[in-house]
Design an enzyme around this catalytic site. Sequence first.
Site, PDB file in Angstrom:
ATOM      1  N   CYS A   2      -9.868  14.886  15.095  1.00 12.13           N
ATOM      2  CA  CYS A   2     -10.093  13.893  16.323  1.00 12.13           C
ATOM      3  C   CYS A   2     -11.111  14.014  17.138  1.00 12.13           C
ATOM      4  CB  CYS A   2      -8.605  13.813  17.219  1.00 12.13           C
ATOM      5  SG  CYS A   2      -7.031  13.430  16.541  1.00 12.13           S
ATOM      6  N   LYS A 637     -13.655  15.614   8.490  1.00  7.53           N
ATOM      7  CA  LYS A 637     -14.585  16.444   7.969  1.00  7.53           C
ATOM      8  C   LYS A 637     -14.492  18.088   8.807  1.00  7.53           C
ATOM      9  CE  LYS A 637     -18.536  17.711   6.439  1.00  7.53           C
ATOM     10  NZ  LYS A 637     -18.604  17.911   5.024  1.00  7.53           N
TER      11      LYS A 637
HETATM   12  O1  M6R Z   1     -15.851  23.169   8.451  1.00  3.18           O
HETATM   13  P1  M6R Z   1     -15.568  24.293   7.214  1.00  3.18           P
HETATM   14  O2  M6R Z   1     -16.455  24.653   6.131  1.00  3.18           O
HETATM   15  O3  M6R Z   1     -14.836  25.318   7.828  1.00  3.18           O
HETATM   16  O4  M6R Z   1     -14.506  23.330   6.412  1.00  3.18           O
HETATM   17  C1  M6R Z   1     -13.644  23.855   5.486  1.00  3.18           C
HETATM   18  C2  M6R Z   1     -12.760  22.933   4.728  1.00  3.18           C
HETATM   19  O5  M6R Z   1     -12.014  21.964   5.604  1.00  3.18           O
HETATM   20  C3  M6R Z   1     -13.907  22.092   4.002  1.00  3.18           C
HETATM   21  O6  M6R Z   1     -14.572  22.838   3.143  1.00  3.18           O
HETATM   22  C4  M6R Z   1     -13.074  21.122   2.922  1.00  3.18           C
HETATM   23  O7  M6R Z   1     -12.383  21.662   2.119  1.00  3.18           O
HETATM   24  C5  M6R Z   1     -13.882  20.028   2.287  1.00  3.18           C
HETATM   25  N1  M6R Z   1     -13.619  18.724   2.741  1.00  3.18           N
HETATM   26  C6  M6R Z   1     -13.913  20.230   0.718  1.00  3.18           C
HETATM   27  O8  M6R Z   1     -14.840  19.226   0.296  1.00  3.18           O
END
Ligand code: M6R
Length: 642
Positions: A2, A637
């Site tokens: 959000c 994201k």
């Molecule tokens: O922002 P972050 O690297 O902490 O996010 C971790 C995961 O949510 C993120 O890598 C997610 O698995 C991706 N959408 C994969 O492509």
Amino acid sequence: MCGIVGYIGSGKQEKILVDMLKHLDYRGYDSAGIAVIKQNQQNSLTCKIDVTKTKGKLNSLEQLLKNSNKIPKNKFLVKDDFNTEELQKQIETINELNEADDVNSTCGIGHTRWATHGEATTQNAHPHLSNNNEWAIVHNGIIENFQELKEELINNKFTFKSKTDSEIVVNLLQLNTDQDNKLPTITPLIETCKKLKGSYALAALNKNFKNTLFLARKKSPLYVAKSKKTIVVASDPICFAGKTKEYYSLNDNEFCLCTGNKIEFYNLKNEVIEKTAEKLENLNQTKTKTSYKHFMQKEINEIPDVLKNIVKRYSTNNYLDILDKVFIKKFNKVVLIGCGTAYHAGLIGARYLQDLARIDASTSVASEFRYANPIIDNKTLVILVSQSGETADTIAVCEEANKKGCTTLALTNVEYSTLAKLAKITMPLCAGTEIAVASTKAYVAQVAVLYLIASKLSNELLNKNINFLENLQKLSDQIIIPTKQDFITLVDEISKKQTAFFIGRDYDYITCEEASLKLKEITYINSNAYPAGELKHGFLALIDESSYLFVIATKRDLLEKTLNGAYEAKARGANLIFASQFELENEVKKDFKHILQLPKVDENLAPLSSIVAFQVLAYLVCLKRKLNPDKPRNLAKSVTVE
Ligand code: M6R
């Protein structure tokens, strides 16, 4: 997840709010909405809150606003693709054009939602109004005790229109408001927040206070900035680019009252507190797709430049200097933490630490680690890997590790993020803004920085002489981004499948996990990865003539063993796809339906280059399935809730 925004100032509020939200739809795109204070047409002495919201992505809200003439139909369509300078110019021009005809509307809030409680419907979309229509609120986070609070409110004769946890907040605000108070105060919001358990970034407005915003934060990011005539509020300071030179970041249990162009901060005891502004730096990143069709495609193509950028920044800054013998000898344990793709990068990182520096390191998923009663103390180095630096579980591990006296080291792409501030040491990933939900260039950057760390420690501890920056520079020229032509028949075949399998050993098994995540995340194919040696221990039962099995093999000494696993699957009918930097004998080649030639690179660096082919493959299969690679269903994201 959000995204929330707020605005006080002149101009067409609706348009300005939507433009700000454009920066935040990476945080969720289940629904979007705004609320602005308007003068009552029947009685110009009173005001009302005008809410416009709808399920679906931000462009649905924009369309709705245009259809109801709340934003100009023909001018300044917000593109899906913009850069901050261009956006600022648009906003300034809109302000000039509308200032004269829109004196009524002075403040507003906006929201882009990733649904937690209640499905993705218009009714559940934010902003939410209080029962007496005096308050409107937008919320990012989760109110864990909302059921209990809702019952209390229902006993107090409140009714609810949505299934969200957030609607209780706005009604608590109503309950805590002293109607005799003729001046805005932060007290109702503080009293409300005292009752809340969980996480929140909140922005509220009250129809009786035309140019006022009320803000609160606990465990979800919230920023506020002001210029001469305006105040802007957002979940990410990227929204302020081009508007202000500095901003304030709210900490947990801090509140903010914005009136006119004045900002006042409070603590939970309702005492005014002083805060120092932070410089708005490194935010002029361009958010355009340029000639690419999608951000994911653009971001994959940026990988060689990301590696070059890492080399440049790490050779001109002293980030790695801290990693000397004295530093590392303080620890008896190194733990790497991450979620999703960042977790996979952490897995590679632990292998690098073990292989290159002979350091015993382990990797855990943040959401598991925090509840596993981990044995960590001041002799533990905790490396937290996160592109966004806002992932709730990763942040929670960092907080816990700090409390237990561990040394925390954050590897993050967002240098102003919560994680970057929380960890004792921060090293940047230097990947540039990553917009597509599926992480591509940031993954490569994470693995690359972990390679630098492990190599530096190897040189320190084992007196090795790894030219890690040169190696990375060389790799940046060796990476090959496959094109559509390279994959044409394979993409056709895979896009018709409901399942896919990946096998590999050691580093390649981790690449399999990441490749499989990429495929399932944006194509919705049920793809799964297994260590090649695990076939016979269960999953071989799933294999038949319709199965497609990717075999990743970039380590010479494990090639034979990996191939044995592949043959076992072939004997059960599987269609094999071989991905390697090694050439197979012609006889062996016949066993494979497709061969993906991976770039010939140093074996240690293969995890950085081999994943690229699978990122491209997932992207192409996604397009073939007519899906949007940048915004896969149900995902966002930045995962700011547990
Ligand atoms: O922002 P972050 O690297 O902490 O996010 C971790 C995961 O949510 C993120 O890598 C997610 O698995 C991706 N959408 C994969 O492509």
